[in-house]
Design an enzyme around this catalytic site. Sequence first.
Site, PDB file in Angstrom:
ATOM      1  N   ASN A   1      45.238  44.977  29.411  1.00  0.00           N
ATOM      2  CA  ASN A   1      44.123  45.724  29.845  1.00  0.00           C
ATOM      3  C   ASN A   1      43.872  47.254  28.513  1.00  0.00           C
ATOM      4  O   ASN A   1      42.540  47.552  28.974  1.00  0.00           O
ATOM      5  CB  ASN A   1      44.404  45.785  30.959  1.00  0.00           C
ATOM      6  CG  ASN A   1      45.476  46.343  31.684  1.00  0.00           C
ATOM      7  OD1 ASN A   1      46.726  45.551  31.319  1.00  0.00           O
ATOM      8  ND2 ASN A   1      45.747  47.760  32.466  1.00  0.00           N
TER       9      ASN A   1
ATOM     10  N   ALA B   1      37.698  37.603  38.617  1.00  0.00           N
ATOM     11  CA  ALA B   1      36.192  37.529  38.457  1.00  0.00           C
ATOM     12  C   ALA B   1      35.535  38.659  38.096  1.00  0.00           C
ATOM     13  O   ALA B   1      34.533  38.538  37.242  1.00  0.00           O
ATOM     14  CB  ALA B   1      35.456  37.576  39.836  1.00  0.00           C
ATOM     15  N   HIS B   2      35.914  40.449  38.368  1.00  0.00           N
ATOM     16  CA  HIS B   2      34.975  41.420  38.238  1.00  0.00           C
ATOM     17  C   HIS B   2      35.016  41.445  36.271  1.00  0.00           C
ATOM     18  O   HIS B   2      34.553  42.715  36.044  1.00  0.00           O
ATOM     19  CB  HIS B   2      35.529  42.244  38.874  1.00  0.00           C
ATOM     20  CG  HIS B   2      36.712  43.137  39.093  1.00  0.00           C
ATOM     21  ND1 HIS B   2      36.335  44.223  38.686  1.00  0.00           N
ATOM     22  CD2 HIS B   2      37.974  43.269  39.618  1.00  0.00           C
ATOM     23  CE1 HIS B   2      38.316  44.859  38.530  1.00  0.00           C
ATOM     24  NE2 HIS B   2      38.453  43.929  39.502  1.00  0.00           N
TER      25      HIS B   2
ATOM     26  N   THR C   1      40.285  32.285  55.925  1.00  0.00           N
ATOM     27  CA  THR C   1      39.334  31.782  55.323  1.00  0.00           C
ATOM     28  C   THR C   1      38.646  32.219  54.351  1.00  0.00           C
ATOM     29  O   THR C   1      38.773  33.220  53.699  1.00  0.00           O
ATOM     30  CB  THR C   1      37.523  32.582  56.406  1.00  0.00           C
ATOM     31  OG1 THR C   1      38.254  31.230  58.177  1.00  0.00           O
ATOM     32  CG2 THR C   1      36.391  31.780  56.480  1.00  0.00           C
TER      33      THR C   1
ATOM     34  N   CYS D   1      43.985  52.218  36.403  1.00  0.00           N
ATOM     35  CA  CYS D   1      44.800  52.107  37.312  1.00  0.00           C
ATOM     36  C   CYS D   1      45.803  53.317  37.677  1.00  0.00           C
ATOM     37  O   CYS D   1      46.429  54.222  38.219  1.00  0.00           O
ATOM     38  CB  CYS D   1      45.432  51.330  37.648  1.00  0.00           C
ATOM     39  SG  CYS D   1      45.000  49.476  37.563  1.00  0.00           S
TER      40      CYS D   1
HETATM   41  C1  LIG Z   1      42.160  44.542  36.123  1.00  0.00           C
HETATM   42  C2  LIG Z   1      43.743  43.789  36.164  1.00  0.00           C
HETATM   43  C3  LIG Z   1      44.263  43.022  37.158  1.00  0.00           C
HETATM   44  C4  LIG Z   1      44.017  43.312  38.714  1.00  0.00           C
HETATM   45  O1  LIG Z   1      42.597  42.370  38.722  1.00  0.00           O
HETATM   46  P1  LIG Z   1      42.289  42.557  40.135  1.00  0.00           P
HETATM   47  O2  LIG Z   1      40.864  41.470  40.499  1.00  0.00           O
HETATM   48  O3  LIG Z   1      41.064  44.242  40.398  1.00  0.00           O
HETATM   49  O4  LIG Z   1      43.254  42.925  41.267  1.00  0.00           O
HETATM   50  C5  LIG Z   1      45.428  42.400  37.053  1.00  0.00           C
HETATM   51  N1  LIG Z   1      45.423  42.320  35.765  1.00  0.00           N
HETATM   52  C6  LIG Z   1      45.464  42.719  34.376  1.00  0.00           C
HETATM   53  C7  LIG Z   1      45.641  42.728  32.766  1.00  0.00           C
HETATM   54  C8  LIG Z   1      43.843  43.909  34.681  1.00  0.00           C
HETATM   55  O5  LIG Z   1      43.061  43.818  33.975  1.00  0.00           O
END
Ligand SMILES: *Cc1c(COP(=O)(O)O)cnc(C)c1O
Length: 391
Positions: free
Chosen positions: A148, A197-198, A234, A322
Amino acid sequence: MYMDHSATSQVDKQVFKAMEPYFVHKFGNASTLYSLGRDARKAMENARAQVASLIGAKTEEIIFTSGGTESDNIAIKGTAYRLKDKGNHIITSAIEHPAVEETCKYLEKKGFEVTYLPVYKEGIVRVSDLEDAITDKTILITIMHANNEIGTIQPISEIGKIARENKIYFHTDAVQTIGKIPLNVEELNVDMLSISAHKVYGPKGIGALYVRKGVRLEPIIHGGGHERGIRPGTENVSGIVGLGKACELAQNNLTENAKYITNLRDKLINGVLDSVEQSYLNGHRTERLPNNVNFRFTGIEGESLVLHLDSKGIAASTGSACSSKKLEPSHVLTALGLEQVDAHGSLRLTLGKGNTEEDIDHAIESIKEVVETLRKLSPLWCAIPGAERKE
Ligand SMILES: *Cc1c(COP(=O)(O)O)cnc(C)c1O
C-alpha cells in the site's frame, strides 16, 4: 486534486445508486423468510457472484466481512488457531499492512513464531528466502499481493506454488490490487485472499475474504452462524451490494483504467525525477501498481511536503495513512534499507480514475516548487555536501 487513492477512494455514483434502496425500502434482514428478507438475500447473493467473478472464485468461496482488516484477522488467526496442534510457525513479509503485521505480532505473544521475510532495496521478497524459511512447523504463509505504500507487486503465484508443494496454507492481502491489476485465485495459487471495498470506489466498512473450498478456519467471533459460521452477524446488505457493484465496475473497466492510470503514473514519475534534483523513486520501477508513486527527496521532511501540497490543492501522503500519525518512519521504507532521515522525506501519490493529465502537470510543478522552497529553509539540506543551492 485527490492523489491518495491508496488511503481510500470516492464512492462511485453507480455504486451509491445501487446501495440506496437497501437503506430505506429494501431494508429486510437477509436471514428472514418473507419476501422483504428474501429480496435482501437475493441482492446479497448477486453481490457475492460479482465479487467471485472479479477474482475467478466460486460464489460459495466468498465470505463478507467488515473490510480488509477483518479479512486479514480471520484468515491469519483462523488458520493459527485451527492448526496450532500441527505447528506454530508463520511466514510473512517485512512490509505488510498493519492489519497483517500487528496480527502476526499478537500471535507471537501467544506462542507462535513468525518469520518476516526481507524485501531488499526494490521492495520485493525473494522466493529462495521463503524456501529457506519453511520448517515442518510452518502452518501459514501470508504475503501481500501489492504494497500500500510503495506499490510493489510480490511474486504471489510462485509463492503459492511453493506453499502448495509444502502443504502450507497461503493467504494474500489483495486489498490494493483488486480492480487495479488482473487477478485470479487459481493462477495465484492462493487459499485465502482479502478484499476491501473502499479502495475500489466502494463504501468503507465492507470487504470480503476468499476462502478456497476445503480450507477450514477457526472462527474468531461467534454468533448466529452467518457466512458459514466464519463471520456471524446480521449482514450489511447495503454495504455488500455496494461492494458487489464496485467489483463489477472494476472488472468491466479494468484494462482501460489500468492503462490510463499507468500513463499518468509514468508521466508523474518521469516529470518529478527529471525536474527535481536528488529525488528518487521508492520501490521497484515497473513491478508496481499502476497507480502508485512513492518519491523521496533528500533534505526534505515528508510531513511539511504534504502540508504545503495541501495548500496547493493536492491531497497526498507520507508513509501510509495508518502510520502517518506516528513519529517513527514507516516500517516499509526502513525495510528498503533507507536511513531514518531519508524515510522521513518520502511522498506517496496514488492516482485514480478521476485524475487527469492537467492534474499531473500541476502536481509536478507544485512538487518542484515546494521542494525548492523547503530546501532553502532546511538546515538539513544546507549540510549536505554537494547540495546545490539555487538562489
Ligand atoms: C487499506 C488496507 C487494508 C485495510 O482495509 P480496511 O478495509 O480499511 O480495513 C488492509 N491491507 C491493505 C494492503 C490496505 O491497503
